[in-house]
Write an enzyme that holds these catalytic residues in place. Sequence first.
Site, PDB file in Angstrom:
ATOM      1  CG  HIS A 207      90.361 -12.838 126.518  1.00 22.09           C
ATOM      2  ND1 HIS A 207      90.220 -13.955 125.729  1.00 22.09           N
ATOM      3  CD2 HIS A 207      89.868 -13.174 127.736  1.00 22.09           C
ATOM      4  CE1 HIS A 207      89.654 -14.931 126.445  1.00 22.09           C
ATOM      5  NE2 HIS A 207      89.431 -14.480 127.667  1.00 22.09           N
TER       6      HIS A 207
HETATM    7  C1  UD1 Z   1      86.362 -12.023 131.603  1.00 24.44           C
HETATM    8  C2  UD1 Z   1      86.695 -13.216 132.504  1.00 24.44           C
HETATM    9  C3  UD1 Z   1      87.552 -14.220 131.729  1.00 24.44           C
HETATM   10  C4  UD1 Z   1      86.873 -14.631 130.450  1.00 24.44           C
HETATM   11  C5  UD1 Z   1      86.496 -13.400 129.633  1.00 24.44           C
HETATM   12  C6  UD1 Z   1      85.672 -13.811 128.448  1.00 24.44           C
HETATM   13  C7  UD1 Z   1      86.961 -12.736 134.899  1.00 24.44           C
HETATM   14  C8  UD1 Z   1      87.927 -12.524 135.999  1.00 24.44           C
HETATM   15  N1  UD1 Z   1      87.479 -12.775 133.665  1.00 24.44           N
HETATM   16  O1  UD1 Z   1      87.591 -11.383 131.274  1.00 24.44           O
HETATM   17  O2  UD1 Z   1      87.729 -15.378 132.547  1.00 24.44           O
HETATM   18  O3  UD1 Z   1      87.755 -15.425 129.722  1.00 24.44           O
HETATM   19  O4  UD1 Z   1      85.699 -12.502 130.437  1.00 24.44           O
HETATM   20  O5  UD1 Z   1      85.691 -12.875 127.423  1.00 24.44           O
HETATM   21  O6  UD1 Z   1      85.784 -12.871 135.136  1.00 24.44           O
HETATM   22  N2  UD1 Z   1      85.123  -4.461 128.589  1.00 24.44           N
HETATM   23  C9  UD1 Z   1      84.441  -3.648 127.745  1.00 24.44           C
HETATM   24  N3  UD1 Z   1      83.220  -4.080 127.309  1.00 24.44           N
HETATM   25  C10 UD1 Z   1      82.643  -5.234 127.701  1.00 24.44           C
HETATM   26  C11 UD1 Z   1      83.364  -6.041 128.592  1.00 24.44           C
HETATM   27  C12 UD1 Z   1      84.601  -5.658 129.034  1.00 24.44           C
HETATM   28  O7  UD1 Z   1      84.904  -2.588 127.350  1.00 24.44           O
HETATM   29  O8  UD1 Z   1      81.521  -5.537 127.279  1.00 24.44           O
HETATM   30  C13 UD1 Z   1      86.464  -4.007 129.069  1.00 24.44           C
HETATM   31  C14 UD1 Z   1      86.353  -3.104 130.299  1.00 24.44           C
HETATM   32  O9  UD1 Z   1      87.377  -2.199 130.280  1.00 24.44           O
HETATM   33  C15 UD1 Z   1      86.563  -4.084 131.441  1.00 24.44           C
HETATM   34  C16 UD1 Z   1      87.627  -5.000 130.809  1.00 24.44           C
HETATM   35  O10 UD1 Z   1      87.240  -5.117 129.448  1.00 24.44           O
HETATM   36  O11 UD1 Z   1      86.987  -3.484 132.619  1.00 24.44           O
HETATM   37  C17 UD1 Z   1      87.724  -6.345 131.438  1.00 24.44           C
HETATM   38  O12 UD1 Z   1      86.436  -6.963 131.507  1.00 24.44           O
HETATM   39  P1  UD1 Z   1      86.195  -8.132 132.591  1.00 24.44           P
HETATM   40  O13 UD1 Z   1      84.862  -8.712 132.409  1.00 24.44           O
HETATM   41  O14 UD1 Z   1      86.528  -7.640 133.966  1.00 24.44           O
HETATM   42  O15 UD1 Z   1      87.310  -9.184 132.212  1.00 24.44           O
HETATM   43  P2  UD1 Z   1      87.615  -9.873 130.822  1.00 24.44           P
HETATM   44  O16 UD1 Z   1      89.019  -9.589 130.451  1.00 24.44           O
HETATM   45  O17 UD1 Z   1      86.542  -9.566 129.839  1.00 24.44           O
HETATM   46  N1  UDP Z   2      83.619 -15.896 120.443  1.00 22.71           N
HETATM   47  C1  UDP Z   2      82.750 -15.150 119.661  1.00 22.71           C
HETATM   48  N2  UDP Z   2      83.238 -14.044 119.007  1.00 22.71           N
HETATM   49  C2  UDP Z   2      84.541 -13.667 119.094  1.00 22.71           C
HETATM   50  C3  UDP Z   2      85.420 -14.438 119.895  1.00 22.71           C
HETATM   51  C4  UDP Z   2      84.924 -15.545 120.570  1.00 22.71           C
HETATM   52  O1  UDP Z   2      81.565 -15.489 119.536  1.00 22.71           O
HETATM   53  O2  UDP Z   2      84.917 -12.668 118.468  1.00 22.71           O
HETATM   54  C5  UDP Z   2      83.072 -17.064 121.196  1.00 22.71           C
HETATM   55  C6  UDP Z   2      83.848 -18.354 121.028  1.00 22.71           C
HETATM   56  O3  UDP Z   2      83.409 -19.089 119.915  1.00 22.71           O
HETATM   57  C7  UDP Z   2      83.531 -19.069 122.318  1.00 22.71           C
HETATM   58  C8  UDP Z   2      83.435 -17.939 123.335  1.00 22.71           C
HETATM   59  O4  UDP Z   2      83.193 -16.765 122.574  1.00 22.71           O
HETATM   60  O5  UDP Z   2      82.266 -19.715 122.222  1.00 22.71           O
HETATM   61  C9  UDP Z   2      84.703 -17.840 124.129  1.00 22.71           C
HETATM   62  O6  UDP Z   2      84.768 -16.648 124.797  1.00 22.71           O
HETATM   63  P1  UDP Z   2      86.123 -16.009 125.302  1.00 22.71           P
HETATM   64  O7  UDP Z   2      87.276 -16.478 124.491  1.00 22.71           O
HETATM   65  O8  UDP Z   2      85.880 -14.563 125.418  1.00 22.71           O
HETATM   66  O9  UDP Z   2      86.195 -16.557 126.810  1.00 22.71           O
HETATM   67  P2  UDP Z   2      86.872 -17.839 127.487  1.00 22.71           P
HETATM   68  O10 UDP Z   2      86.306 -19.048 126.873  1.00 22.71           O
HETATM   69  O11 UDP Z   2      88.347 -17.692 127.312  1.00 22.71           O
HETATM   70  O12 UDP Z   2      86.515 -17.682 128.914  1.00 22.71           O
END
Ligand code: UD1
Ligand code: UDP
Length: 365
Positions: A207
């Site tokens: 992601h």
């Molecule tokens: C965010 C964090 C990243 C973390 C990740 C965990 C920042 C800058 N990034 O990235 O560090 O590793 O979360 O998963 O804070 N979206 C949905 N549904 C949701 C959430 C997101 O559709 O419930 C989509 C939306 O289009 C949104 C995009 O994902 O704009 C990005 O979401 P965002 O929270 O901004 O960043 P992540 O890529 O999820």
């Molecule tokens: N995770 C989860 N379901 C998924 C993918 C990840 O529960 O389908 C959990 C994973 O075990 C870990 C956390 O989500 O505890 C990590 O989140 P993510 O990879 O989104 O974020 P990051 O750690 O990179 O910020």
Amino acid sequence: MKKVLSVVGARPNFIKIAPIHKAFREVESICEHKICHTGQHYDTLMSDIFFDELDIPTPDFFLNAGGGTHAKQTATIMLRFEKILQQYQPDIVLVPGDVNSTIACSLTAVKLGIKVGHIEAGLRSFDRSMPEEINRIVTDALSDYLFVTENSGLRNLKYEGAADEKIFFVGNTMIDNLIQNLEKISNKHFFSSLNLKLKEYIVTTFHRPSNVDSPDNLNEMVNFLNEVAKKYDIVFPIHPRTLNNLKKFHLLKKINTNVHLIEPLGYINFLSLVIDSKGVVTDSGGIQEETCFLKIPCITVRNSTERPITVEMGTNHLVGSNFDAALNAIEVFNNSLQNTMIPPLWDGKTSKRIVEIILHHLQPQ
Ligand code: UD1
Ligand code: UDP
């Protein structure tokens, strides 16, 4: 009564705060613990499911911030969080991790003279093109309590000049949560519902913007998945950012049907899938740590890691932001990891340590 307010916004935050809330419950007669959800993640499978599974109460405050550009998301959270702080007036705000909710809420709190504790302080990828690195540096610079998960965090904070009395090496709350749920995870065997065989499949998650935001890199990811799927079953619980981009760049249909593309999983099902797998290929931060504790081989498709302890322990193989290198590394999944060590203080007691430190410092001196 002392008042602590923890902030959660994105999936990894829920996992890091669940054991903190449990530890605060044990001292609820002297300290109130409330939770503020910024709404950065909002889908049921990215948010609600973790509250249900991990027994986190409904958040006391919900900011409904959603997505948007970095500035919009951060500013929306700040404006809404400021009102909550003025109303609730906590003694300390706890922020976990490195997401936009982390930086937004720590900055809002310090400007109101409220103390901030950063859970997972000191981690550095030394790559400022990652939004998370900016969030880490700023949050650490603002925090009064720096709760550190691994040795590199201590080194980085000292190098940056953080005062010794602010730094607390406590271990990893994400591992607390894993230990608290290990029995459920080990007994689940979620793989069987996907018709897979024990230790004969690979789990992937991607992601990071560096891997999934450009059509070229996303195309490389798809080629990688298709290539691996020729030899191994592969399961890919897909993050909404990645799914949206696969659709936008018309790459979704190119993914081979023998890649099991599934919705994001809940915590127990996901870690059950990991624990019974042959190995994991990821760009996640938290998954590098969970695989380290579980002794499951992990290939990390990034140029750097802010969690170098996982590489030192021997479970994590950092191959660069390069899917060809990831493919070449896949055979490391045949190496045994039974003799690898678990990092210091990843012992399930980190949240208790954090709560004790906070209570000690909140007492009148
Ligand atoms: C965010 C964090 C990243 C973390 C990740 C965990 C920042 C800058 N990034 O990235 O560090 O590793 O979360 O998963 O804070 N979206 C949905 N549904 C949701 C959430 C997101 O559709 O419930 C989509 C939306 O289009 C949104 C995009 O994902 O704009 C990005 O979401 P965002 O929270 O901004 O960043 P992540 O890529 O999820
Ligand atoms: N995770 C989860 N379901 C998924 C993918 C990840 O529960 O389908 C959990 C994973 O075990 C870990 C956390 O989500 O505890 C990590 O989140 P993510 O990879 O989104 O974020 P990051 O750690 O990179 O910020």
